[in-house]
Design an enzyme around this catalytic site. Structure first.
Site, PDB file in Angstrom:
ATOM      1  N   ASP A 233      23.238  33.021  57.033  1.00  0.00           N
ATOM      2  CA  ASP A 233      22.728  32.255  55.892  1.00  0.00           C
ATOM      3  C   ASP A 233      23.832  31.510  55.141  1.00  0.00           C
ATOM      4  OD1 ASP A 233      23.764  34.699  55.040  1.00  0.00           O
ATOM      5  OD2 ASP A 233      22.566  34.682  53.216  1.00  0.00           O
TER       6      ASP A 233
ATOM      7  N   ARG B   3      15.086  43.793  53.651  1.00  0.00           N
ATOM      8  CA  ARG B   3      15.373  43.444  55.040  1.00  0.00           C
ATOM      9  C   ARG B   3      14.699  44.426  55.969  1.00  0.00           C
ATOM     10  NH1 ARG B   3      21.672  41.882  54.871  1.00  0.00           N
ATOM     11  NH2 ARG B   3      21.403  40.301  53.262  1.00  0.00           N
TER      12      ARG B   3
ATOM     13  N   SER C 100      20.714  37.529  56.483  1.00  0.00           N
ATOM     14  CA  SER C 100      22.146  37.291  56.497  1.00  0.00           C
ATOM     15  C   SER C 100      22.743  37.314  57.899  1.00  0.00           C
ATOM     16  CB  SER C 100      22.838  38.290  55.574  1.00  0.00           C
ATOM     17  OG  SER C 100      24.199  37.970  55.433  1.00  0.00           O
ATOM     18  N   HIS C 101      23.625  38.267  58.138  1.00  0.00           N
ATOM     19  CA  HIS C 101      24.363  38.329  59.388  1.00  0.00           C
ATOM     20  C   HIS C 101      23.642  39.156  60.453  1.00  0.00           C
ATOM     21  CE1 HIS C 101      25.134  41.419  56.521  1.00  0.00           C
ATOM     22  NE2 HIS C 101      25.401  42.241  57.507  1.00  0.00           N
TER      23      HIS C 101
ATOM     24  N   ARG D  35      30.177  53.397  56.531  1.00  0.00           N
ATOM     25  CA  ARG D  35      31.359  52.541  56.444  1.00  0.00           C
ATOM     26  C   ARG D  35      32.517  53.364  55.875  1.00  0.00           C
ATOM     27  NH1 ARG D  35      28.831  47.904  57.584  1.00  0.00           N
ATOM     28  NH2 ARG D  35      27.113  47.115  56.324  1.00  0.00           N
TER      29      ARG D  35
ATOM     30  N   GLU E  95      34.383  40.063  48.161  1.00  0.00           N
ATOM     31  CA  GLU E  95      34.170  41.362  48.778  1.00  0.00           C
ATOM     32  C   GLU E  95      34.904  41.391  50.116  1.00  0.00           C
ATOM     33  OE1 GLU E  95      30.234  43.386  48.005  1.00  0.00           O
ATOM     34  OE2 GLU E  95      29.582  41.379  48.519  1.00  0.00           O
ATOM     35  N   GLU E  96      35.241  42.607  50.529  1.00  0.00           N
ATOM     36  CA  GLU E  96      35.932  42.761  51.806  1.00  0.00           C
ATOM     37  C   GLU E  96      35.055  42.335  52.986  1.00  0.00           C
ATOM     38  OE1 GLU E  96      34.385  45.114  53.846  1.00  0.00           O
ATOM     39  OE2 GLU E  96      33.062  45.495  52.158  1.00  0.00           O
ATOM     40  N   SER E  97      33.750  42.273  52.753  1.00  0.00           N
ATOM     41  CA  SER E  97      32.794  41.985  53.833  1.00  0.00           C
ATOM     42  C   SER E  97      32.666  40.483  54.067  1.00  0.00           C
ATOM     43  CB  SER E  97      31.444  42.593  53.477  1.00  0.00           C
ATOM     44  OG  SER E  97      31.049  42.163  52.177  1.00  0.00           O
TER      45      SER E  97
ATOM     46  N   LYS F 282      14.580  37.642  49.502  1.00  0.00           N
ATOM     47  CA  LYS F 282      15.041  38.106  48.197  1.00  0.00           C
ATOM     48  C   LYS F 282      14.725  37.064  47.143  1.00  0.00           C
ATOM     49  CE  LYS F 282      19.839  36.580  48.366  1.00  0.00           C
ATOM     50  NZ  LYS F 282      21.202  36.943  48.000  1.00  0.00           N
TER      51      LYS F 282
ATOM     52  N   ASP G 107      26.658  32.427  53.594  1.00  0.00           N
ATOM     53  CA  ASP G 107      27.392  32.887  52.409  1.00  0.00           C
ATOM     54  C   ASP G 107      28.693  33.611  52.764  1.00  0.00           C
ATOM     55  OD1 ASP G 107      26.118  35.115  53.379  1.00  0.00           O
ATOM     56  OD2 ASP G 107      25.242  35.732  51.457  1.00  0.00           O
ATOM     57  N   ARG G 108      28.836  34.034  54.017  1.00  0.00           N
ATOM     58  CA  ARG G 108      30.083  34.718  54.396  1.00  0.00           C
ATOM     59  C   ARG G 108      31.075  33.744  55.038  1.00  0.00           C
ATOM     60  NH1 ARG G 108      28.885  40.722  56.722  1.00  0.00           N
ATOM     61  NH2 ARG G 108      27.658  41.391  54.933  1.00  0.00           N
TER      62      ARG G 108
ATOM     63  N   THR H 128      20.929  46.277  49.385  1.00  0.00           N
ATOM     64  CA  THR H 128      22.079  45.585  48.805  1.00  0.00           C
ATOM     65  C   THR H 128      21.761  44.112  48.541  1.00  0.00           C
ATOM     66  OG1 THR H 128      23.442  47.033  50.177  1.00  0.00           O
ATOM     67  CG2 THR H 128      24.569  45.225  49.095  1.00  0.00           C
TER      68      THR H 128
ATOM     69  N   LYS I  97      27.904  34.363  47.090  1.00  0.00           N
ATOM     70  CA  LYS I  97      29.143  34.073  47.796  1.00  0.00           C
ATOM     71  C   LYS I  97      28.911  32.806  48.614  1.00  0.00           C
ATOM     72  CE  LYS I  97      27.957  37.682  51.076  1.00  0.00           C
ATOM     73  NZ  LYS I  97      27.575  39.015  50.631  1.00  0.00           N
TER      74      LYS I  97
ATOM     75  N   THR J 275      29.485  47.480  45.431  1.00  0.00           N
ATOM     76  CA  THR J 275      29.215  46.564  46.544  1.00  0.00           C
ATOM     77  C   THR J 275      27.933  45.778  46.300  1.00  0.00           C
ATOM     78  OG1 THR J 275      30.360  47.947  48.119  1.00  0.00           O
ATOM     79  CG2 THR J 275      28.639  46.529  49.003  1.00  0.00           C
TER      80      THR J 275
ATOM     81  N   ASP K 185      28.267  32.948  58.395  1.00  0.00           N
ATOM     82  CA  ASP K 185      27.231  33.834  58.937  1.00  0.00           C
ATOM     83  C   ASP K 185      25.846  33.189  58.947  1.00  0.00           C
ATOM     84  OD1 ASP K 185      26.771  33.873  56.193  1.00  0.00           O
ATOM     85  OD2 ASP K 185      25.957  35.904  56.256  1.00  0.00           O
TER      86      ASP K 185
HETATM   87  C1  G1P Z   1      27.039  44.520  53.163  1.00  0.00           C
HETATM   88  C2  G1P Z   1      28.434  44.367  52.639  1.00  0.00           C
HETATM   89  C3  G1P Z   1      28.400  43.942  51.189  1.00  0.00           C
HETATM   90  C4  G1P Z   1      27.581  42.673  51.058  1.00  0.00           C
HETATM   91  C5  G1P Z   1      26.216  42.858  51.686  1.00  0.00           C
HETATM   92  C6  G1P Z   1      25.414  41.573  51.697  1.00  0.00           C
HETATM   93  O1  G1P Z   1      26.362  45.507  52.440  1.00  0.00           O
HETATM   94  O2  G1P Z   1      29.171  45.555  52.782  1.00  0.00           O
HETATM   95  O3  G1P Z   1      29.700  43.765  50.722  1.00  0.00           O
HETATM   96  O4  G1P Z   1      27.423  42.318  49.710  1.00  0.00           O
HETATM   97  O5  G1P Z   1      26.347  43.305  53.031  1.00  0.00           O
HETATM   98  O6  G1P Z   1      26.042  40.572  52.453  1.00  0.00           O
HETATM   99  P1  G1P Z   1      26.205  47.024  52.953  1.00  0.00           P
HETATM  100  O7  G1P Z   1      25.562  46.944  54.311  1.00  0.00           O
HETATM  101  O8  G1P Z   1      27.597  47.564  53.053  1.00  0.00           O
HETATM  102  O9  G1P Z   1      25.378  47.692  51.911  1.00  0.00           O
HETATM  103 ZN    ZN Z   2      24.968  36.281  54.502  1.00  0.00          ZN
END
Ligand code: G1P
Ligand code: ZN
Length: 543
Positions: free
Chosen positions: A279, A22, A113-114, A496, A363-365, A126, A281-282, A18, A376, A344, A277
């Site tokens: 990096d 990673r 990221s997180h 999910r 996004e909901e995330s 990336k 972006d969240r 996504t 983001k 997503t 988070d």
């Molecule tokens: C998750 C989130 C998605 C976000 C991505 C990167 O991806 O659900 O919205 O863009 O992290 O931060 P997923 O693990 O669901 O593929």
């Molecule tokens: Zn992030």
């Protein structure tokens, strides 16, 4: 400086997910693993000779080593200039801003990221293009194909670059400039938001707590919130970026940002709380005793954009990822602007932003952003809220409650089942998919299913198609159940399940989310045979 061409053999698992590639740090430390991927990107992008690129990361374990390797490979591949954040640091949105500001050809962003950091945890890389946004799927797929056949990479031999001194140096013919990671970003925020109004808010005694989770946003938040806006000293907690995020899980949600959540729901809570988070972006935003879902936050940001300096001129349109609740759709409807539903992943917003079709997206995330960058942006969302609060001078809870009364409330939850056996997870998805066509017309808890499909997206700008983006079950009243497998996990599979239900009646908008959604949650679990297939009945994380 000597340039070496090294022979290598391909790895078969360098398919970006996504958001980039990673893996566990240990996987990245395999011989030539990072080199293969970086060379695959350089070969695929194809036009970096003589150009400027940006390199930076979230400071997690292996960040510095990776940056040294990338610099040596960039020099050997004739890149003209590299801009690097001091200490190897750049938040993801800041990297995007820097690429755009200096007209760079692209950039490497190092982050998982997180996901947790440390020798036994995760690392990621990336490539973003010259619009500052994540490479589109066609490019990441081409990089993967290249990685399957790579036989050699180029690397310069020579001294390491001092990453800690701002200034210009050279690596062979390539220029390396170490830049302050915060200042360009902070300047951009000053253009978008009314810093005087927000300063006045803080001066009036408004209290906030920002949890940087020992990740990248610490230095950004200290400079912007405390130095430039005058938030009280101590407004930022866990503000020191650490290679392992202090052993924590740098994901700003109700589970992992526990310290902040406890304070916001404790006695005498601050007026506003936020977290970001790994990096940067969240974002998660909270009022006193009040949690704002990211889907609601997007809707509220859209509905209040006219209060904010950089967005006062109106919104071109908005977009949300498919599993994000439909709250923003109704704001768009009332504003009379377009609203797009994308798969997503932030990369799907890129074309819409570049084409000027949307101004805001989310996004909901815990991701929200705008056309100011192509990622983001956690702190941006926090500043947006602060600007709205500074103008409206009402408590967070009142603003959200008033919004629900006007637009309806989307009760919303996401249940994550992490580290599930991959085979079992695939089986579960296939099992649900095989039942989809028979579901239409079925009634669950008084609601009728009106569609059930595997979401596919036709990009309205470049007409590219993306299939298999999640299983959707939609009800006549706007309720939805969605199943997806994560594309960012590094261990087994993560399932999910996203559930939402629209409530238009204000007197029924103050109920408990999990209780309200219980019938749909139970249906999702029985339809998917969740427990018998995965051995799980309780989610790892509920948001
Ligand atoms: C998750 C989130 C998605 C976000 C991505 C990167 O991806 O659900 O919205 O863009 O992290 O931060 P997923 O693990 O669901 O593929
Ligand atoms: Zn992030």
């Amino acid at each position: 400086m000597k340039i070496k061409t090294c022979t290598t053999t391909p790895y078969d698992d360098q398919k970006p997910g996504t958001s980039g590639l990673r893996k566990k740090v240990k996987q990245f430390q395999q011989p030539n693993y990072l080199e293969n991927f970086v060379q695959s990107v350089i070969d695929t992008v194809g036009n970096l000779a003589g150009k400027t690129i940006v390199v930076g990361g979230d400071g997690r374990y292996y960040n510095r080593e990776a940056i040294q390797t990338i610099l040596k490979m960039a020099a050997a591949n004739c890149v003209g200039k590299v801009l690097v954040g001091r200490g190897g640091l750049l938040s993801t949105p800041a990297a995007s801003a820097v690429i755009r500001k200096y007209g760079a050809e692209g950039g490497f962003i190092l982050s998982a990221s997180h996901n947790p950091g440390g020798p036994d945890e995760d690392f990621g890389i990336k490539y973003n293009g010259n619009n500052g946004g994540p490479a589109p799927e066609q490019l990441t797929e081409a990089v993967f194909q290249r990685s399957l056949e790579i036989t050699q990479y180029n690397i310069a031999e020579g001294a390491e670059t001092d990453l800690d001194q701002v200034g210009v140096s050279s690596a062979g013919d390539m220029v390396v400039e170490i830049i302050d990671p915060v200042s360009d970003y902070a300047e951009l925020m000053e253009e978008l938001f009314d810093f005087d109004k927000i300063s006045a808010l803080f001066a009036s005694g408004f209290r906030m707590r920002f949890d940087a989770m020992n990740a990248i946003t610490g230095p950004y938040a200290k400079e912007i919130l405390e130095q430039r806006l005058g938030a009280a000293a101590g407004s930022i907690i866990n503000g020191e970026p650490l290679e392992d995020f202090g052993g924590g899980h740098p994901d700003p949600n109700l589970t992992y940002a526990k310290e902040l959540v406890d304070e916001m729901f404790g006695s005498n809570p601050p007026d506003f709380g936020a977290a970001s988070d790994g990096d940067g972006d969240r974002n998660m935003v909270l009022g006193a005793n009040f949690f704002i879902t990211p889907s609601d936050s997007l809707a509220l940001i859209a509905a209040n954009a006219h209060h904010v300096k950089g967005y006062r001129q109106g919104l071109a349109g908005v977009a949300r990822s498919m599993p994000t609740s439909g709250a923003v759709d109704r704001v768009a409807e009332l504003l009379g602007i377009e609203c797009f539903e994308t798969p997503t992943g932030w990369k799907f917003f890129g074309n819409l932003l570049d084409a000027g079709r949307i101004t805001l997206c989310g996004e909901e995330s815990f991701g929200t952003g705008s056309d100011h960058v192509r990622e983001k942006d956690g702190l941006w969302a926090v500043l947006f809220w602060l600007n709205v609060l500074a103008v409206r001078q009402e408590p967070v809870a009142d603003i959200v409650t008033e919004h629900w009364a006007k637009y309806g409330r989307n009760y919303y939850t996401r249940h994550d089942f992490e580290a599930v056996d991959s085979e079992a997870a695939r089986g579960l998805m296939a099992h649900i998919e095989s039942q989809l066509t028979h579901l239409v017309g079925t009634r669950i808890d008084g609601r009728t299913i009106s569609y059930a499909d595997n979401f596919a997206y036709l990009d309205p700008v470049d007409k590219s198609e993306s299939q298999n983006q999640g299983l959707r079950i939609g009800f006549e009243d706007g309720s939805r159940i969605i199943f997806r497998l994560s594309g960012t996990g590094t261990v087994g599979a993560t399932i999910r399940i996203y559930i939402e239900q629209l409530e238009l009646e204000p007197s029924r908008q103050q109920q408990d989310t999990q209780q309200t959604l219980i019938a749909l949650i139970e249906f999702a679990s029985s339809l998917s045979e969740l427990e018998s297939r995965t051995g799980r009945s309780t989610p790892t994380v509920i948001t």
